[in-house]
Design a protein around this motif. Structure first.
Motif, short mmCIF file in Angstrom:
data_model
loop_
_atom_site.label_atom_id
_atom_site.label_comp_id
_atom_site.label_asym_id
_atom_site.label_seq_id
_atom_site.Cartn_x
_atom_site.Cartn_y
_atom_site.Cartn_z
N UNK A 436 60.32 65.68 57.03
CA UNK A 436 60.96 65.80 58.34
C UNK A 436 61.58 64.47 58.72
N UNK A 437 62.73 64.54 59.35
CA UNK A 437 63.37 63.30 59.83
C UNK A 437 62.68 62.82 61.11
N UNK A 438 62.98 61.59 61.49
CA UNK A 438 62.39 61.01 62.70
C UNK A 438 62.81 61.81 63.93
N UNK A 439 64.08 62.23 64.00
CA UNK A 439 64.56 63.00 65.15
C UNK A 439 63.87 64.36 65.22
N UNK A 440 63.65 64.97 64.07
CA UNK A 440 62.98 66.28 64.07
C UNK A 440 61.54 66.15 64.57
N UNK A 441 60.85 65.10 64.13
CA UNK A 441 59.47 64.89 64.58
C UNK A 441 59.44 64.67 66.09
N UNK A 442 60.35 63.84 66.60
CA UNK A 442 60.37 63.55 68.04
C UNK A 442 60.73 64.80 68.84
N UNK A 443 61.69 65.59 68.33
CA UNK A 443 62.07 66.83 69.03
C UNK A 443 60.90 67.80 69.07
N UNK A 493 51.19 66.58 64.04
CA UNK A 493 52.23 65.58 63.78
C UNK A 493 51.94 64.83 62.49
N UNK A 494 50.66 64.50 62.26
CA UNK A 494 50.30 63.82 61.00
C UNK A 494 50.64 64.71 59.81
N UNK A 495 50.32 66.02 59.93
CA UNK A 495 50.63 66.95 58.84
C UNK A 495 52.13 67.01 58.57
N UNK A 500 50.80 67.03 54.70
CA UNK A 500 49.44 67.39 54.25
C UNK A 500 48.95 68.55 55.09
N UNK A 501 47.88 69.14 54.62
CA UNK A 501 47.33 70.29 55.36
C UNK A 501 46.71 69.82 56.67
N UNK A 502 46.65 70.72 57.63
CA UNK A 502 46.08 70.40 58.95
C UNK A 502 44.62 70.01 58.83
#
Length: 1764
Positions: A436-443, A493-495, A500-502
């Protein structure tokens, strides 16, 4: 400009609303609109809310019940009637123009009455002058409230600012004073502008109103006003009871009997025209307003014997079980076919054979968990909440066998059809290395935070994010106890960041240390951040869209899978079908599985069960060493268990069906036999498996070489009988030997074998429990009880067992003691060979093995239920034992306990219910509990409004005993609008109508309507068709209940009887709706149903209720085994039927009283008769009976000595039902709160009520300035009110008392006011108002220190209230009669003790009509103050010659804080007056004092132990009450201990100090509550403390108390002249005199020790006279220690500073005595002479206006003479 201001008031609208009309057309439109609205109107007597009428204006003819002679004589010819109708219609048209709101009656009511006077009365009631008065009173009330608010506001401001010396505060204070002056001037002007009625000519004109342009006939208006005036001027007619009293003077009401009362009342029976009631849906508000005043007896007995109360009584727990099945039948679920599992709770499934799969969520909610359905939230963002349709099922008894943790199940069907989950998307991305990109994570982060800000989710994980159209959504979830959504979101968010798995996301946290969100995520994990902070950090982001494209794959339903997967799928399907009660679908799934199991997997036997049995026997070697095979056997057994759970519930349903459909009996018997055979087969299979496992484990335990023994030796060794040998393992087979050897080498295999055996044994036990429930559902209670006992025994065995074996490396040799030679009696418990018994502890095993333990709890719970339903008395004892287990932190145990508390009268589980009401499934459980609480605790239920129809249906169909309030009525009325589209809604509406009729107090006339010869036209038929009973009949005709419905189950007998009674009620011959109804088919069907049921004596009351409804004759069949509720119903029905048959009521009562089984209070019989008379419309007889009973109660008749509680209120409520009778409503809300003292004033629109409330509220308030403000303001309002003349006088006298007490009135004027009160008392002799005025006068004299004058009035007041208590001659209406009937017996003996013998005589009390305005002042607090004032007077004039223990015992009777403080002060005075041992004649030293002391100590210990045992369960109020009671007991204990023997002086001084300090403590608490700054009480109590400390030679504290008394005196009175100041000055002189005497003695003692020279002695004397604090302090210490050296060391510096000054003025030598030194000092320094003639003269000045015989004036004169 508008030409007319029109005022229209409605019940639901504000009373100050105006509408402006500008033309005649506007006015016409207004009238048309008002006609269309059909809103309720305000009426004078009966405030009603009308149901919208249908064709109500077409009703033309009255409905009368007549005798034939009456009919012929008074029947109006049709032509004349038609003409009258036209005239009435014209009149109605005129009235419509005259009035400004709806017509307050309908044509039907006008024609029914057919008289002229009622119409004119209605004119008076609805005339606009009444509206005008409402406006005026409302405006006045608002002015008062505004004024009081402003005054309080200003007063608070002034209090804060007046002590400030800051310039801006002084300016602000001046501004406030100016505002107050302007405010008062303005409102004085406004109050002077009155609205004055001018004249009546062609219209009604009011000042400040524009006159109307509508011309009205002035003759009508003048006539109306004349009749209204006449109604006010002339009293009503004499009542029947007054006529009876007039003709029977001297009648002894005390000796009246029940038969006498009934006989007298029969003289006033009526034969006039009867009015047939219509169930038209009118709501009489006064019935609802008075409902809460009904006694518990009225609610439990009188209301439940009415015709309208046909509701079911839940006698069996089985009824609630079957009711759940019936509810599930009514709310069927859609057909659900699982297609694909998305996560633990979510599936894709086909709903009702739709092609497109939909998302479903299956939640199993455990006890203690909460479920809240999520509302749809979609803000056009990438993540949203979705909402679905919910289907709820509670966990029933069969579910609880293996699912005991679960309280219910829920399926949510969503419209969406997601592609996959975020968990799978992350796996795909990881596979293809797409991060995932940084923008996708933040969104994603931003959208999730926005969602959580709106509502908490509770179960966030990557599995629960469902992907659809490049966005994610979340479904409902179980709410956790703590909010951990941010923690779970951090893991998501870490996953996403690390792919990685939840589950393992936290392990990957270290891999993202360099990520920008690392610090934020760590804070989220630590719980140190909130959503707002996170949103401010992330800031605004674009909508999240999933960039990784996952295509929707076509789902193939019949795809191939291995057996283990298919087995898991079958378990899911079967479990879902069982829990959600989709039995047919579940059996279909299991049948398909059985076919595969039989034909493809095991391939043996005739069916799947036989195949499974064969596999278990023949493959023992395989699955005992393979864990996977063990799991497979367990899962297959679980499938069969689910199958039998479903089949058993289907079987019970078929069994119920067979009782009604005889043709299917053989088929059901055949089906039942097949099911029993299959059940036995699985039981035997599991039993054989357990035996084989036992044999293997025994072989392992014995630990011998199996190759060395023969078959016969094995049988003897292992306890195998000959009939068992065919089903066990062949011991000599080489494979079996290898098995044993292999097991010996691997302890893990042995542990698995133990666990496998335990699990199989548990399954076998669950089948036993299932068999138990089968017998329970068929009501075979003895068999069910035996079965559940076996289940409990087996479960205990499983819990106690330990999975351990002690194996040795070397095999043992055979020995004779190992053999069992008796082949026919093997070892009884073979499992003992490898099971070790241990001590059983509930709490320990709840922790060690919670699953088996909680299953055992359920078996115990089921055992108690079976005992309850079989009416076994042991169930109560067992239930209490169950409750005492005390298992902590177990929501399941809490649920079982709450259920048992609801049925065993232990305590209402309020906390559990409140908690579960917040859960969407728990609220259904609460309804079940509430049903039991209704019956067990006689509790009335309240509906909880909900949009969930199933929940509303359950409430309505479950609750029987509803609270009669508008809330419940409104809910029922709204629900009645539902269209009856199916069976469940029809049943729902029937129940609603029955409840509405009961809540509305619908009383059908006790008369067969078929005897009425009356032609019914079409108009009447239209009217009847809109009644509730007509709707009820229509519903009963349209309803069809299938024969195989759960409605016909054994457990729902009471519910079916309710339905049958409802049919009888709908088609009762009493109802006018059945006048032309010749179709009695339903009634006959109901009769046949009753005969088929063959009801026994347990339901004899229901049979009598049916005969009561149908007016059919019945016999009085009573025996001692009947329950109270049954006895009441039978007795009421018998009385009603006999009165209907016109039999003599006295003879009927004689028959009843002869029955020895009847032991009912006469008060209950009276209420029954009153209700029957009400149904017979014998209103005159009713009124006579009510008034006769009230008179008998007031005269303490022996008949009502054992009446039920609140019987007087019940009589008043019965009087409410009498039509056209003016009833005093002061006993109901809000008027019943008039005389309940609280911390704040209640405002009433009615000035009469408000004035009475105000005097009652402030009579004991000690904040005098607040009292003055309220009283003066209210006096202005009642200035011209003639009705309140006596109250106005009382207000004025009370204000005189307060102003005299505060010194606001000068002493010369005060004497004039006191004389005016004297003149008022002389005018009234032995009246209540005179006694109250005397009491106020006593207060004044006590303040003025005129004790001898006060004593005369005190004796008069005591004598009056002693006679008042004994005679109860004052009889008043409504609430006041109840008030005066309240017993003050706890003070009666004390009153007589304080009266001289010559005054203890009967006094004639003169009753006045105005007594109703102030009689509420006479209560416990009033009598307490009379006694305290009398004791105060006697103590101060040294005439208290009673035992002070009588005063001490008043502590237990007084609750008012001021009076408690007052009592402690009096005790300190009594002790002070009797401090000298020679004067202790008041104390009696005998054994009685010792006994009372011991009893007090015992009560104190008991109280302490009780409180400590339950200290965690008390509320704050209970703790305060406990502390107060403990303090009283402690004080009494100390007093008794001191006086147990002759007390020393120090003991008496200790009691004086203790009493005074307690008095001060309570008054300080009161000061905080009432915001008192200064009070006279402080002056007196500080002077008592000063004298006490002086006697203790504590000069420092004594002087401090004198200073405090002086400070309070100056703050209250300033420079005024007042006896309180004179008393202070006199007390101070006497204090100084005594102080000087004591100081001289101490100085003499110091001088004798020769430690100080003459100069130092002179200096010490001077400093003591000057009241030097340092010297006084060390002198106090010296007095206690007698250490002269220490004294010298501490005072030498002070002496040095003053010694030179003293030597220069004092010339006394060594021969001078200490007395000479003191006299010389006061001679040289006159300002230090506090015992001069001037001091006495200063004190005498303040007593100058008092009587010459005043004790203080005489005392001062005597002191002056002695001094001179």
């Amino acid at each position: 400009m508008p030409i007319y201001k029109f005022y229209g008031s409605k019940l639901q609208e504000q009373s100050e609303e105006f509408e402006t009309m500008s033309s005649d057309s506007d006015l016409d439109k207004y009238y048309i609109r008002q006609d269309d609205l059909a809103e309720p109107i305000l009426q004078d007597d009966d405030t009603t809310v009308q149901k919208p009428k249908l064709k109500i204006r077409d009703r033309k003819t009255p409905i009368f019940v007549r005798s034939s002679s009456f009919y012929e004589k008074f029947m109006i010819p049709k032509k004349k009637k038609a003409k009258n109708e036209e005239n009435i219609q014209r009149l109605f048209h005129k009235v419509n123009l005259l009035l400004s709101y709806h017509k307050s009656w309908t044509d039907l009511r006008i024609i029914q009455r057919n008289y002229y006077i009622p119409r004119k009365k209605q004119f008076v009631k609805n005339f606009d002058i009444l509206r005008y008065n409402i406006i005026q009173r409302s405006l006045q009330t608002q002015k008062i409230q505004a004024k009081l608010f402003i005054q309080k506001f200003y007063r608070k401001k002034i209090t804060k600012l007046k002590d400030s010396k800051e310039e801006h505060d002084i300016l602000e204070l001046e501004g406030i004073y100016e505002k107050m002056r302007k405010y008062y001037n303005k409102h004085k002007w406004l109050n002077a502008q009155k609205f004055i009625f001018i004249k009546i000519k062609k219209a009604v004109w009011f000042n400040r109103f524009r006159k109307t342009t509508i011309r009205l006939n002035s003759k009508i208006l003048v006539n109306v006003f004349q009749k209204r005036l006449l109604a006010k001027q002339f009293p009503g007619e004499e009542t029947n009871f007054q006529h009876f009293e007039k003709n029977n003077k001297g009648f002894e009401f005390k000796e009246v009997s029940l038969l006498n009362i009934i006989n007298f009342s029969q003289q006033y029976s009526q034969n006039h025209v009867k009015m047939i009631p219509l169930s038209a849906g009118y709501t009489n508000l006064k019935y609802y307003s008075a409902s809460y005043k009904k006694s518990s007896t009225f609610k439990d007995v009188i209301e439940k014997v009415r015709d309208t109360y046909v509701f079911d009584t839940q006698k069996l727990i089985l009824q609630s079980v079957m009711m759940e099945y019936f509810e599930e039948e009514m709310f069927a679920m859609p057909e659900i076919n699982f297609v694909k599992q998305l996560n633990d709770t979510m599936w894709l499934a086909n709903i009702n054979e739709k092609k497109q799969p939909q998302l479903i969520q299956f939640l199993q909610l455990k006890h203690g968990q909460k479920l809240k359905y999520l509302q749809s939230i979609n803000n056009d963002r990438g993540i949203s909440y979705i909402q679905g349709e919910c289907y709820t099922r509670l966990s029933n008894h069969i579910d609880k066998i293996d699912d005991f943790y679960v309280k219910g199940y829920c399926v949510i069907v969503y419209e969406q059809s997601p592609i996959t989950t975020l968990e799978n998307v992350i796996k795909y991305r990881k596979k293809y290395h797409i991060h995932y990109s940084q923008d996708e994570i933040l969104s994603f982060f931003y959208d999730s935070l926005l969602l959580l800000l709106r509502e908490q989710h509770g179960d966030i994980s990557t599995k629960n994010y469902l992907l659809d159209n490049r966005g994610y959504y979340l479904g409902s979830a179980v709410k956790p106890e703590t909010d951990d959504d941010l923690f779970c979101l951090a893991k998501v968010l870490i996953s996403m960041i690390t792919l990685t798995s939840f589950k393992n996301s936290l392990n990957s946290l270290g891999d993202m240390e360099k990520h920008d969100l690392y610090d934020v995520i760590v804070k989220m994990l630590n719980g140190s951040s909130n959503i707002s902070e996170l949103l401010s950090f992330v800031k605004y982001q674009e909508k999240f869209e999933e960039s990784f494209i996952v295509e929707r794959q076509e789902i193939i339903e019949n795809q191939q899978c291995d057996f283990s997967e298919y087995l898991q799928l079958t378990l899911h399907r079967g479990n879902f079908s069982l829990r959600m009660k989709q039995y047919e679908k579940g059996l279909l799934y299991i049948h398909q599985f059985e076919q595969i199991l039989h034909r493809q997997i095991y391939k043996c036997g005739n069916n799947a069960l036989e195949a499974f049995q064969g596999y278990v026997i023949n493959n023992f070697m395989k699955y005992t060493i393979e864990h996977h095979d063990m799991e497979e056997i367990i899962q297959v057994a679980m499938v069969f268990y689910i199958k039998f759970c479903i089949q058993m519930q289907v079987k019970v349903r078929r069994y119920n069906h067979s009782t009604y459909n005889i043709n299917n009996i053989q088929e059901n018997v055949k089906h039942g036999n097949q099911l029993n055979q299959q059940f036995d087969l699985i039981q035997n299979c599991l039993g054989d498996l357990i035996k084989n496992l036992d044999l293997v484990l025994i072989q392992l335990q014995i630990n011998i070489n199996l190759e060395q023994i023969t078959k016969q030796e094995a049988q003897a060794l292992f306890g195998i009988t000959k009939n068992q040998a065919g089903n066990v393992i062949k011991l000599k087979h080489i494979e079996r030997i290898q098995l044993i050897n292999q097991l010996r080498l691997n302890k893990k295999l042995i542990e698995n074998l133990f666990q496998f055996r335990k699990t199989i044994r548990r399954f076998q036990n669950q089948f036993n429990a299932l068999n138990c429930l089968a017998h329970y559902f068929k009501m075979e209670m003895p068999i069910a009880a035996k079965k559940i006992d076996d289940c409990i025994e087996i479960q205990m065995e499983l819990i106690r067992s330990k999975n351990q074996l002690e194996l040795t490396k070397e095999l043992k040799d055979l020995s004779p003691d190992l053999y069992n030679y008796n082949q026919m009696s093997p070892k009884e418990n073979k499992i003992d060979a490898f099971t070790f018994q241990i001590n059983f502890s509930m709490s320990q095993f709840c922790q060690d093995d919670p699953t088996y333990f909680h299953q055992l709890l359920y078996y115990y719970f089921l055992q108690i239920e079976i005992w309850h339903d079989s009416e076994n008395d042991i169930y109560e004892r067992k239930a209490k034992s169950f409750l005492l287990m005390g298992i902590e932190n177990s929501p399941t145990f809490e649920y079982f306990c709450s259920y048992l508390k609801s049925i065993t009268f232990d305590e209402i589980p309020i906390q559990y219910i409140r908690k579960e009401q917040e859960c969407e499934i728990g609220k259904f459980e609460c309804v079940k509990l509430q049903k039991w609480i209704e019956q067990t605790y006689s509790y009335q239920s309240e509906y909880i409004l909900s949009t969930d129809f199933q929940y509303m249906w359950k409430q309505v169909m479950t609750y029987s005993n509803l609270n009669q309030n508008i809330h419940n009525k409104q809910i029922l009325h709204e629900e009645l609008k539902i269209s009856p589209k199916d069976l469940k809604v029809q049943l729902y509406l029937i129940r609603i109508i029955q409840q509405i009729l009961h809540l509305d107090c619908y009383f059908p006339l006790n008369f067969r309507i078929s005897q009425l010869r009356y032609p019914v036209d079409q108009t009447d038929r239209d009217i009847y068709s809109n009644s509730y009973i007509a709707q009820l009949q229509s519903l009963h005709h349209s309803i069809t209940i299938p024969f195989d419905s759960w409605f016909h189950s054994n457990g729902l007998l009471q519910f079916r009887l309710y339905h049958i009674q409802s049919i009888f009620f709908a088609f009762s011959p009493k109802n006018i709706e059945n006048l032309e109804n010749s179709d009695n088919s339903l009634r006959e069907i109901a009769r046949n149903a009753v005969s088929i049921l063959n009801l026994q004596k347990d339901n004899r009351d229901i049979l009598m209720k049916i005969q009561q409804i149908l007016l059919e004759d019945a016999l009085l069949l009573i025996d001692v085994n009947l329950k109270k509720s049954q006895l009441f119903q039978i007795l009421y029905s018998y009385l009603l039927l006999k009165i209907h048959q016109n039999q003599d009521l006295v003879q009927t009562m004689n028959v009843i009283l002869k029955e020895q089984a009847i032991n009912i209070q006469p008060s209950i019989i009276i209420l029954m008769i009153l209700q029957i008379l009400l149904q017979s419309q014998q209103y005159d007889q009713m009124e006579f009976l009510i008034q006769f009973c009230q008179k008998s109660i007031s005269t303490k008749s022996g008949l009502f000595a054992q009446m039920h509680e609140n019987f007087e209120n019940d009589l008043n409520i019965m009087a409410l039902y009498i039509p056209n009778k003016k009833i005093d409503l002061n006993f109901i809300a809000p008027y019943d709160a008039l005389y309940q003292r609280s911390h704040s004033v209640i405002f009433y629109d009615d000035i009469n009520i408000y004035t009475r409330h105000l005097i009652h509220h402030f009579f004991y308030i000690q904040n005098f300035y607040e009292v003055i403000e309220y009283f003066e303001d209210n006096l202005n309002q009642i200035e011209n009110n003639r009705e309140l003349t006596h109250l106005k006088q009382l207000y004025e006298n009370f204000l005189i008392y307060i102003k005299v007490s505060l010194g606001i009135i000068k002493q010369e004027k005060a004497q004039d006011f006191i004389l005016s009160i004297h003149s008022q008392i002389q005018d009234d002799n032995n009246t209540l108002i005179a006694a109250i005025n005397k009491h106020i006068l006593i207060r004044i004299y006590l303040n003025q220190k005129e004790y001898h004058v006060a004593l005369q009035y005190s004796y008069q007041v005591l004598q009056f209230f002693y006679a008042y208590e004994n005679s109860k001659q004052i009889t008043l209406g409504g609430d006041f009669q109840i008030k005066h009937s309240k017993r003050l017996s706890k003070f009666q003996e004390i009153l007589s003790n304080f009266l001289p013998k010559d005054l203890v005589r009967k006094t004639q009390i003169n009753q006045q009509s105005n007594d109703v305005y102030y009689c509420h002042l006479i209560d416990d607090e009033f009598i307490s103050e009379i006694l305290l004032n009398h004791i105060d007077i006697l103590t101060n004039i040294n005439q208290f010659k009673f035992s002070f223990f009588q005063v001490l015992n008043l502590l237990d009777k007084i609750k008012n804080y001021y009076q408690i403080a007052y009592l402690y002060k009096l005790l300190s005075l009594i002790f002070l007056e009797n401090m000298s041992l020679e004067k202790q004649s008041l104390v009696q030293y005998d054994q009685q004092i010792m006994n009372e002391a011991k009893e007090t100590i015992r009560e104190r210990k008991l109280l302490i132990n009780c409180y400590q045992s339950f200290r965690h369960q008390h509320t704050q109020q209970e703790v305060i009450a406990y502390n107060q009671q403990l303090a009283r007991l402690t004080f009494k204990q100390i007093v008794y201990q001191k006086f147990a023997k002759k007390p020393a002086k120090e003991d008496v001084l200790f009691l004086i100090q203790l009493s005074a300090e307690k008095s001060l403590e309570f008054f300080q608490i009161l000061s905080q509550q009432q915001k008192i700054i200064n009070h006279i009480f402080y002056i007196n109590i500080y002077l008592i403390l000063a004298e006490c400390h002086l006697n203790q030679l504590n000069f420092t504290q004594a002087l401090a108390n004198v200073d405090l008394a002086e400070e309070h005196t100056i703050e209250i009175y300033g420079k005024a002249c007042h006896p309180q100041i004179g008393y202070l000055l006199l007390s101070r002189v006497q204090f100084r005199k005594k102080q000087q005497e004591l100081q001289i003695q101490i100085v003499k003692e110091i001088r004798l020790k020769s430690f100080f020279d003459v100069s130092q002695i002179k200096t010490i004397s001077l400093l003591l006279i000057q009241e030097n604090k340092t010297l006084t302090y060390w002198l106090d210490i010296y007095k206690r220690s007698r250490d002269i050296q220490t004294f010298f060391k501490n005072v030498k510096d002070v002496l040095k500073l003053n010694q030179n000054f003293c030597d220069s003025f004092l010339f006394c030598d060594e021969s001078s005595s200490v007395e000479d030194i003191f006299r010389e000092i006061t001679r040289l320094f006159p300002s230090l002479n506090y015992i001069s003639a001037q001091s006495y003269l200063s004190a005498s000045h303040h007593f100058i206006y008092l009587d010459e015989n005043n004790q203080y004036r005489q005392q001062i004169n005597q002191l002056l003479n002695n001094h001179i």
